[in-house]
Motif scaffolding. Structure first.
Motif, PDB file in Angstrom:
ATOM      1  N   GLU A  23     -27.997  -8.571 -45.872  1.00 27.58           N
ATOM      2  CA  GLU A  23     -27.239  -8.333 -46.970  1.00 27.58           C
ATOM      3  C   GLU A  23     -26.772  -9.310 -47.774  1.00 27.58           C
ATOM      4  O   GLU A  23     -26.303  -9.203 -49.072  1.00 27.58           O
ATOM      5  N   SER A  58     -21.906  -9.847 -48.845  1.00 24.29           N
ATOM      6  CA  SER A  58     -22.229  -8.741 -48.044  1.00 24.29           C
ATOM      7  C   SER A  58     -22.857  -7.900 -49.011  1.00 24.29           C
ATOM      8  O   SER A  58     -22.946  -7.998 -50.081  1.00 24.29           O
ATOM      9  N   ARG A  59     -22.790  -6.329 -48.573  1.00 26.43           N
ATOM     10  CA  ARG A  59     -23.692  -5.383 -49.123  1.00 26.43           C
ATOM     11  C   ARG A  59     -22.337  -4.879 -50.504  1.00 26.43           C
ATOM     12  O   ARG A  59     -23.016  -4.305 -51.386  1.00 26.43           O
ATOM     13  N   PRO A  96     -24.057   0.416 -53.506  1.00 26.11           N
ATOM     14  CA  PRO A  96     -25.497   0.643 -53.643  1.00 26.11           C
ATOM     15  C   PRO A  96     -25.791   2.064 -54.143  1.00 26.11           C
ATOM     16  O   PRO A  96     -25.081   3.059 -53.557  1.00 26.11           O
ATOM     17  N   GLU A 102     -27.896  -0.893 -57.796  1.00 25.34           N
ATOM     18  CA  GLU A 102     -26.370  -0.904 -57.594  1.00 25.34           C
ATOM     19  C   GLU A 102     -25.653  -0.968 -58.365  1.00 25.34           C
ATOM     20  O   GLU A 102     -26.043  -1.234 -59.750  1.00 25.34           O
TER      21      GLU A 102
END
Length: 181
Positions: A23, A58-59, A96, A102
């Motif tokens: 990610e 990160s995500r 997301p 996103e």
């Protein structure tokens, strides 16, 4: 044992977004930016080109820097205002929507250098708190579009006294070509 399992579950939820290597990724984008504000009843509209470089840790979290330069000067009567350049840094929280889209929110700090002539305002270096939101869409592999809204908030000083004269809120809308690496 139950408390141990609960702590492990909480730690996994908190740490997982930051530990997922797939990610994390750098990205860049470049595009056109439309800025608008109201100064003493007159609407000031400016157009700029902008670019951003960012990194997703990160995500759900990333950071980015942004740079822009003006393409035109606004004028009314003898007064003229133009954007020489703007730079900003942001923290971004992301959500997301799908594997190719996103939604994000951002908050940061900016510095803009304006060129203003024949106005009663001191618009040289304007520092601003910036917040905004946007969406990115990946259309071809790691390449896509980014739509962004930002609000820049700062105080403007009177040229002759240096006293705070008005709260300046600049709304910015941009569309950019986005590339994730």
């Amino acid at each position: 044992p139950m408390i141990k399992h609960a702590c492990t579950a909480v730690a996994a939820v908190v740490i997982h977004p930051f530990a997922s290597a797939q990610e994390t990724a750098p990205y860049v984008d470049a595009g056109i930016q439309y800025l608008t504000t109201d100064v003493f009843g007159s609407t000031v509209d400016l157009t700029a080109i902008n670019g951003r470089i960012g990194y997703d840790f990160s995500r759900n979290f990333g950071v980015e820097i942004e740079a822009a330069t003006g393409l035109e000067t606004w004028s009314e009567g003898f007064a003229e205002i133009g954007l020489d350049y703007g730079v900003a840094g942001y923290g971004r929280l992301k959500a997301p929507l799908s594997s190719s889209a996103e939604l994000y929110g951002k908050i940061g700090y900016s510095l803009q250098q304006f060129d203003s002539e024949n106005t009663l305002l001191l618009l040289d270096d304007e520092q601003a708190l910036v917040f905004g939101t946007g969406v990115t869409f990946l259309l071809l592999g790691n390449t896509g579009l980014r739509l962004d809204y930002s609000r820049y908030t700062s105080d403007v000083e009177e040229l002759s006294t240096g006293e705070d004269l008005l709260d300046l809120n600049v709304d910015s809308f941009s569309i950019s070509l986005y590339r994730r690496f």
